[in-house]
Scaffold this active site. Sequence first.
Site, mmCIF file in Angstrom:
data_model
loop_
_atom_site.group_PDB
_atom_site.id
_atom_site.type_symbol
_atom_site.label_atom_id
_atom_site.label_comp_id
_atom_site.label_asym_id
_atom_site.label_seq_id
_atom_site.Cartn_x
_atom_site.Cartn_y
_atom_site.Cartn_z
ATOM 1 N N CYS A 181 0.834 -1.201 0.000
ATOM 2 C CA CYS A 181 0.000 0.000 0.000
ATOM 3 C C CYS A 181 0.877 1.262 0.000
ATOM 4 O O CYS A 181 1.508 1.570 -0.987
ATOM 5 C CB CYS A 181 -0.963 -0.048 1.195
ATOM 6 S SG CYS A 181 -2.316 1.122 1.086
ATOM 7 N N HIS A 185 -3.455 -5.690 1.360
ATOM 8 C CA HIS A 185 -2.695 -5.861 2.595
ATOM 9 C C HIS A 185 -2.603 -7.310 3.042
ATOM 10 O O HIS A 185 -3.411 -7.755 3.848
ATOM 11 C CB HIS A 185 -3.365 -5.055 3.714
ATOM 12 C CG HIS A 185 -3.202 -3.596 3.577
ATOM 13 N ND1 HIS A 185 -2.279 -2.869 4.290
ATOM 14 C CD2 HIS A 185 -3.856 -2.694 2.798
ATOM 15 C CE1 HIS A 185 -2.366 -1.595 3.965
ATOM 16 N NE2 HIS A 185 -3.311 -1.449 3.060
ATOM 17 N N GLU A 243 -0.691 -8.529 5.169
ATOM 18 C CA GLU A 243 -0.416 -8.631 6.617
ATOM 19 C C GLU A 243 -1.698 -8.587 7.432
ATOM 20 O O GLU A 243 -1.676 -8.878 8.622
ATOM 21 C CB GLU A 243 0.563 -7.527 7.042
ATOM 22 C CG GLU A 243 -0.039 -6.154 7.313
ATOM 23 C CD GLU A 243 -0.398 -5.382 6.056
ATOM 24 O OE1 GLU A 243 -0.494 -5.980 4.964
ATOM 25 O OE2 GLU A 243 -0.622 -4.154 6.153
#
Lengths: 760, 227, 102, 102
Positions: free
Chosen positions: B89, B198, B200
């Site tokens: 991002c 994302h 994560e």
Amino acid sequence: MSPQSHSHSLDTVKHAEQTPETDLPWKELGLKEDEYARIRDILGRRPTGAELAMYSVMWSEHCSYKSSKVHLRQFGEKAPTEGPGAEAMLVGIGEQAGVVDVGQGYAVTFKVESHNHPSYVEPYQGAATGIGGIVRDIIAMGARPVAVMDPLRFGAADHPDTKRVLPGVVAGIGGYGNCLGLPNIGGEVVFDACYQGNPLVNALCVGVMKHEDIHLAKAAGTGNKVILYGARTGGDGIGGASILASETFDDEKPSKRPAVQVGDPFQEKLLIECTLEAFHADLVVGIQDLGAAGLSCATSELASNGSGGMRVELDDVPLRDSSLSPEEILMSESQERMCAVVEPDKVDRFLQICEKWEVTATVVGEVTDGDRLEIFWHGEKIVDVDPRTVAHEGPVYERPYARPDWQDELQADDPAQLPRPANGEELRAATLALVASPNQAAKSWITDQYDRYVLGDTVLAQPEDSGMIRIDPETGLGVAVSTDGNGRYAKLDPYEGARLALAESYRNVAATGARPLAVTDCLNFGSPEDPAAMWQFAEACRGLADACKELGTPVTGGNVSLYNQTGEAAIHPTPVVGVLGVIDDVARRTPMAFRDEGHLIYLLGDTREEFGGSAWSQVAHGHLGGRPPRVDLERERLLAEILIAASRDGMADAAHDVSDGGVVQALAESCLKGGKGARIVVPDGLDPFVFLFSESQGRALVAIPRSEEVRFTDMCAARGMPAARIGVVDGDALEVQGQFSLPLEELRRHHEATIPELFG
Amino acid sequence: MTTRIGVVTFPGSLDDSDARRAIRIAGAEPVALWHREKDLRKQQVDAVVLPGGFSYGDYLRCGAIARFSPIMESVVEQAKGGMPVLGICNGFQILCETHLLPGALTRNDHLHFLCRDQRLRVENDTTAWTSDYERGQEIVVPLKNGEGGYVADERTLDELEGEGRVAFRYLGGNPNGSRRDIAGITNEAGNVVGLMPHPEHAVEALTGPTTDGLGFFTSALKKLVAS
Amino acid sequence: MARVVVDVMLKPEILDPQGQAVQRALPRLGFEGISDVRQGKRFELEVEGPVDRDALARIHELAETFLANTVIEDFTVRVEDADGNERPAGTGTAAASEGAVA
Amino acid sequence: MARVVVDVMLKPEILDPQGQAVQRALPRLGFEGISDVRQGKRFELEVEGPVDRDALARIHELAETFLANTVIEDFTVRVEDADGNERPAGTGTAAASEGAVA
Ligand SMILES: Nc1ncnc2c1ncn2[C@@H]1O[C@H](COP(=O)(O)OP(=O)(O)O)[C@@H](O)[C@H]1O
Ligand SMILES: [Mg+2]
């Protein structure tokens, strides 16, 4: 006294003593004659311009709670004295935000606040700075903010001005909250014409800390330094002080001061990190955020909560606009500023941390051993007051209130007379109309503009019944928060309306498996000078205090917003109640979605014919009248126990509270969330329409795996909780047997298209 | 020796702790790196993640100010030397601003910030961060940004396609107007990867829509252990 | 003290959703006769000292390396005179970014 | 076809976090001598037909009601000539928003 003779001269304390006859614009600053007389009395002389600036903002309704105080007292007086809620209270009303013990050494602080008026003037910045303000309250307690929520009320969904206000408010909340890195885990969006000229933008923030990290706003310890850090001070939000500065003391300067404050979320993110780092390094004695009334508030509150006095050098305040007068500096509401009290030998380290985070920080004063707050400008003393008289001893009003003459008529206008859907075909149409109505429609167009993932601990977020955040990744300890408030109910009966708000929020928290513990509230009402609005306010306070006592959930803090009206027309009385609950292990949470075919759907609680203030009466008839649904808090407590036990013991696969829109709305939501249909049978003895659309309280839907059915129903029977098996998760339609069947796709289209079509 | 993966925190980074958590769950040792750090080598990290967030508020342009942080010089140098670097991002935006990756990210075509669970197709399973996936595999990870529209000139786009450097593509609707549905790309050597979604946030069943994101971090770990 | 203005606009071939949103809204607002709208950024820099060739060259470099992302944006440097007129002092595109200071 | 430019800047008294962020970054990038930076928006409108008094009045109205948020922003309408010079054709502030078309 003519303005000229004072122009460019400084109104020092000495000067005030020598010129007792000087007129000051106290009226323009919003003070009443007797209030001004009291200030003169307190000081034993006329105030200086700077003192007047401080008193006028601190004694305003917003900062002093002068009309609401006498009613808010009940939250303390009636606060539960035993039970988990009472035992968990660590810090109560009066601090920036309440703090509750959630176990395992953790404490949680949470608070809801309003930013209604600024958000109408400038929706984006008004809403953004609303988030900014509430987050600073939470940081000031020593907590790390972990989530935000946003209860919102707008005018009619199809009104052109709502198209201006809503997208701006939503973008502002997202723009600020997303940039701060706080997950948005819930809120409300309600449309009603009564909010047309006065939308409600409430914002809630939750923070977490260890017990030992709790910090209070006080300035103890003679010689300790007062450090102002964060954004530079500009001329924001000082309409009043400009009057003072330009009309009385310095007529030549332009009094062009912005009425709107612009938020800088990046600066606030740095403030969070820098403040927490300073806390953890044990560098802070006391701390305070700068919100409404800016430095006036921060200095007088810090000083009056501490043991000594305070001396402030206003020349040292870093300015964005060098033309500001001292009065303006004291009143400025520039955002993203904080004030810390730091021991002298720790100042360097504090400043280093600020430097690391690229935050401007300046020592502007120190704690003195006297009991006066003294403020200097160009070496001259311009303020010399007892800080308590500014911060805590403002006026208190017993405003007259009276039950409005229209209340009886409103309650007599019973929805029982409204035409109802009479057959399956009509029930089907009514269902589609309900789920597609702006208030009941999916809000994902709005909530998808909010980051719900950041920080990585969001276990539940919208559209779940409550948001849930994991606090400890090792043990799974977590908290759940919901906000609710139905202005239509409160309009019909403000006492019951407030109790209903608490009941709903409490139920929403329990539905996810968390144990409700404590309350924060934002009371949005009309003008306190109108006896009818004042009565609504008094009734709502009484109702909320009574209900909190009954449910054992103390009010830990909140906010009052008055004067929410357009001309003579007040908004619906709108108490917004936030409930915080605790869950020992978030892995046990109960989501709302029907996920597995074959699970049995139970309706817990009793269904009566209750349509006063209902979503159906609004959608089908534009009607508001009668009495709101009955509140039975004992039943709510029992329901919560059942829901919590079902979560803890793994009996329920899904749970969803039944509130506005009734059972059919709740069914539709659980079906759509899980992408699974349901076959429903109307229980014996219930009229299908009443079963589907009534808004009786104390109810929830649960989905129970067959293997758990006996255990679950035994538990309900043992505790005396009515539980009716109303159907099964199955297929790809919502089918009410013998009445209608609605394919999920059709249901989804109606439910999800409304908001994007209006605002996309 | 454990594998150390650094996560850079810039002022305004938000998903740095999430990235560190994902690295830990994958079995490597996360190392917090401060943006003023001048020399990466001192920290002895084997790979670097530039996390999501709003570095410097994303004022001016996303990633434009962070790009000039002291640490970036070292990141660029190490990346050119083959060290695995992942930009998520805001990190992807920073990688584009430094020209470690071509193109740029622009305002979403619908002009709103958008947070949703996003389906992606893995187009390249040979990079340092994607070897644990299979080419063509579909994964779901959160997407959340306001400026995620990938743009580059036609020649660059053709080049990326031709060289197999489109690493991820959006499925189920392009969420932001990205050219050719591009969600993430890699450099020629395959050690530098940037993407808007994302991973994560998809490493734990409890908090993510899936655990599909874990593969990024296990891929890097395997590669580093092997080398 | 003089003011130098740097305008940064998306390159013509890059989609400009903001400009398009404005343009799409025009008919609804009752505005006709505007065939295209582009939205970009304007930076007003207050320069200490004289705005000479040297200062402009530095601002040009600033624009090129920082204020604009020349992968997707073009920029123009303008000097504002006392009447509020702005005269161009150099533009930058990926192609013509060198030596463009007038 | 003529180009009219509308510049929209935050009012001077309003905080400009973006401009400040740029300014704070300058020393780090090695740029000195710039004492203030403000960041605003620039709209380029392609106008069909003549840019006469009437057209400018309409654009002024467009700027005031739509392109700028006059609660916090001021705007300027400029007409671009063939040389790329831009001459002001009206500014708008909350105070001076009426009849400001030159
Ligand atoms: N403005 C908003 N911001 C975030 N979440 C919202 C907002 N409005 C509604 N929601 C979420 O949407 C879901 C449905 O809202 P609502 O129908 O008011 O729930 P309930 O009736 O159970 O209180 C909830 O999860 C709520 O938190
Ligand atoms: Mg609910």
